[in-house]
Write an enzyme that holds these catalytic residues in place. Structure first.
Site, PDB file in Angstrom:
ATOM      1  N   TYR A 499      -8.429  -8.902   8.086  1.00  0.00           N
ATOM      2  CA  TYR A 499      -8.440 -10.525   7.528  1.00  0.00           C
ATOM      3  C   TYR A 499      -9.726 -11.293   8.235  1.00  0.00           C
ATOM      4  O   TYR A 499     -10.377 -12.195   7.290  1.00  0.00           O
ATOM      5  CB  TYR A 499      -7.244 -11.400   8.247  1.00  0.00           C
ATOM      6  N   ASN A 522      -0.709 -12.571  -2.945  1.00  0.00           N
ATOM      7  CA  ASN A 522      -1.390 -11.984  -4.132  1.00  0.00           C
ATOM      8  C   ASN A 522      -0.368 -11.414  -5.299  1.00  0.00           C
ATOM      9  O   ASN A 522       0.600 -10.664  -4.755  1.00  0.00           O
ATOM     10  CB  ASN A 522      -2.079 -10.436  -3.451  1.00  0.00           C
ATOM     11  N   CYS A 530      -4.260  -5.604  -1.809  1.00  0.00           N
ATOM     12  CA  CYS A 530      -4.073  -6.243  -0.524  1.00  0.00           C
ATOM     13  C   CYS A 530      -3.410  -5.133   0.412  1.00  0.00           C
ATOM     14  O   CYS A 530      -3.351  -5.439   1.587  1.00  0.00           O
ATOM     15  CB  CYS A 530      -3.065  -7.364  -0.808  1.00  0.00           C
ATOM     16  N   HIS A 531      -3.223  -4.010   0.158  1.00  0.00           N
ATOM     17  CA  HIS A 531      -2.687  -3.077   0.673  1.00  0.00           C
ATOM     18  C   HIS A 531      -3.893  -2.446   1.672  1.00  0.00           C
ATOM     19  O   HIS A 531      -3.439  -1.764   2.868  1.00  0.00           O
ATOM     20  CB  HIS A 531      -2.015  -1.657   0.025  1.00  0.00           C
ATOM     21  N   GLU A 557      -4.827   7.198  -1.199  1.00  0.00           N
ATOM     22  CA  GLU A 557      -6.244   7.064  -1.290  1.00  0.00           C
ATOM     23  C   GLU A 557      -7.017   8.079  -0.356  1.00  0.00           C
ATOM     24  O   GLU A 557      -7.989   8.625  -0.653  1.00  0.00           O
ATOM     25  CB  GLU A 557      -6.635   5.547  -0.993  1.00  0.00           C
TER      26      GLU A 557
END
Length: 567
Positions: A499, A522, A530-531, A557
């Site tokens: 953050y 979000n 946002c993950h 990912e």
């Protein structure tokens, strides 16, 4: 001796008729029939009633005697030859409308070369064939297509080309109703053919499918309610007609498409009549700015060009309104503010009202302050009210994914939410969010509107996509939240930020807590990643869909970037 001469002449013309029938295909004629030149008595009565009831279009020959008495058109008329030329009902490929790239539709009678020219060519070939074989100096011939005095359908029906369907089309047992008709009056006394006894039976599909209820009965049409007729008018149209026109630019094929007699029929053997798919289904926005020269180049060879550019441009405006295409608002506003033609300005106002949104409302209000034409002023006022009062469509679909069901939501401006769960499970939360973020909405399932988003998400889950290229509607957030959401999209695929990193990236390093709150709000998970946000010490923190989904997305990912990675 006279009797023998008559019999010889009768036999000669009987042979000529057989020769014509045998040669028809080589002349480019798909079906041919013969009838007498006697008056069409019953037709005259029907036409009189149609005029008296206001059902006629006004495009027809006004003299009913000329329409029904062939001998008034050619001295000594004895016979009429009716010809049919078949045309295609399907495109070789069909360009698809996409959001921001919507397309209009020309009816099949406007595909390929103007059919009037094609029919005249076939009639000229037929006339040359006859004149080569009949050398009498008193031979007389008069040919015409549907712009002529006679009713080509009445002639074709009596000549045995087909029967008159409940949709008023001539339906050939061989070719269906996908046929153009022409006729030739002559003083040659050919033996007439017999009309076809087949009919529609109890079928009413065409009557039931007509968008405007233009059929007042089987075989009886109120032309003024027919969409095909409406698309050719040069005036302003009613709200009802504009709404029901859909994306039609010229003509309407609905009553023929639904006809069972046409099932599976598509005629591709007449080269001049084959369509260019890009011309048959053109992009709408470019049509708004066509010059006369550009219109003639693109559409001048089509039967649709006979009424000129304006009706087709007006119909393109209507189609954009019916598609609710917000990407077209600037072009439509330009027409509303600057076009010299009142009917184009009024139609543009109608389309903007139907599209709605803040920009459309602002353009309408600006135009209302300067417009002087009374009818356009009325249409602007109606459009402002329409834009203000009509609930906005909110399009939904659900899709499968490796992390469970997802529900995708989009407005006319773009993708606005991704929820974890089915449409049924998420609809209450979506509705509540929409009331706060957008206002009154109508939830609609619409796979086409969300096709691109679904496809890109499927590619992402398959490991074939690392970025997204989609229009997003983020109006549900505050300016600060939207700034955070846009910055979230800067986090590279497969990486994580804290953050604190986000706060520094937006130039407000002390706003860590506020950034966390915006992250939690979000609305478009995965697309706005946002993950990929973690706690200050590197630990995984909460996720709207559940921590297990966050872990699964990050592992996906990492596997894509490093195939040897294993959880």
């Amino acid at each position: 001796m006279e009797k023998q001469a008559f019999m010889n002449q009768e036999e000669r013309f009987s042979v000529l008729k057989r020769d014509i029938q045998a040669a028809a295909a080589s002349l480019g004629i798909d079906q041919i029939g013969f009838t007498s030149a006697e008056p069409f008595t019953l037709l005259k009565e029907r036409l009189k009633q149609s005029v008296e009831q206001g059902y006629h279009s006004g495009f027809e020959e006004p003299d009913l005697d000329k329409r029904t008495q062939p001998k008034l058109l050619l001295e000594g008329a004895a016979s009429i030859i009716s010809i049919a030329v078949a045309y295609p009902s399907k495109l070789p490929y069909s360009p698809k409308s996409e959001p921001d790239s919507y397309r209009g539709m020309f009816a099949r009678t406007a595909w390929g070369m103007d059919y009037h020219h094609v029919l005249r060519d076939r009639l000229q070939r037929l006339e040359a064939f006859i004149r080569e074989r009949v050398h009498e100096p008193e031979l007389k011939i008069k040919s015409m297509v549907d712009t002529g005095e006679l009713s080509d359908r009445a002639v074709a029906e009596r000549a045995g080309i087909g029967f008159s369907g409940k949709n008023c089309s001539i339906i050939s047992p061989k070719l269906g109703s996908w046929i153009y008709l022409g006729e030739m009056i002559t003083n040659i006394p050919f033996t007439p053919d017999h009309p076809i006894t087949e009919d529609c039976g109890s079928c009413t599909k065409c009557l039931d499918a007509c968008p405007t209820g233009a059929f007042v009965g089987p075989g009886q049409l109120n032309a003024n309610r027919c969409i095909s007729f409406q698309t050719q008018l040069k005036d302003m149209l009613t709200d009802e007609m504009m709404t029901k026109m859909g994306n039609r630019l010229y003509g309407c094929d609905t009553c023929q498409i639904v006809c069972p007699k046409n099932r599976g029929l598509n005629w591709t053997h007449q080269p001049e009549l084959q369509p260019d798919p890009e011309q048959a289904k053109p992009l709408l926005v470019p049509m708004l700015s066509l010059s006369n020269r550009e219109f003639k180049t693109s559409f001048g060879s089509s039967a649709a060009a006979w009424r000129g550019k304006k009706p087709i441009q007006r119909n393109a405006i209507i189609a954009l309104g019916n598609f609710r295409d917000r990407s077209a608002v600037p072009e439509l506003a330009g027409l509303l503010l600057r076009d010299e033609r009142p009917d184009i300005r009024g139609t543009a106002a109608w389309a903007l009202g139907r599209i709605g949104g803040e920009l459309a409302k602002a353009k309408l209000q600006a135009a209302g302050k300067r417009e002087e034409h009374e009818e356009v002023i009325r249409m602007i006022k109606d459009a402002v009210q329409e834009a203000a009062n009509t609930p906005e469509p909110l399009y939904l679909i659900e899709m499968d994914s490796p992390i469970g069901k997802l529900t995708l939501s989009a407005t006319l401006d773009g993708l606005c939410r991704i929820d974890f769960g089915t449409v049924l499970e998420c609809s209450h939360d979506i509705q509540a969010w929409a009331e706060q973020a957008i206002g009154a909405v109508i939830l609609q399932r619409n796979p086409e509107r969300l096709k691109a988003a679904k496809k890109q998400l499927e590619e992402y889950f398959a490991g074939g996509r690392t970025t997204f290229d989609l229009k997003l509607d983020l109006r549900g957030g505050t300016p600060f939240q939207r700034e955070v959401w846009q910055t979230l999209r800067d986090i590279p695929y497969g990486e994580t930020w804290a953050y604190k990193d986000l706060a520094e990236r937006i130039g407000n390093p002390k706003a860590v807590r506020a950034v966390g709150g915006a992250n939690n709000k979000n609305p478009i998970s995965i697309i706005i990643p946002c993950h990929r946000v973690i706690g200050a010490s590197g630990q995984l923190v909460g996720y709207g869909g559940g921590l297990s989904k966050k872990v699964a997305l990050l592992e996906l990912e990492r596997r894509t970037l490093s195939p040897s990675f294993s959880s």
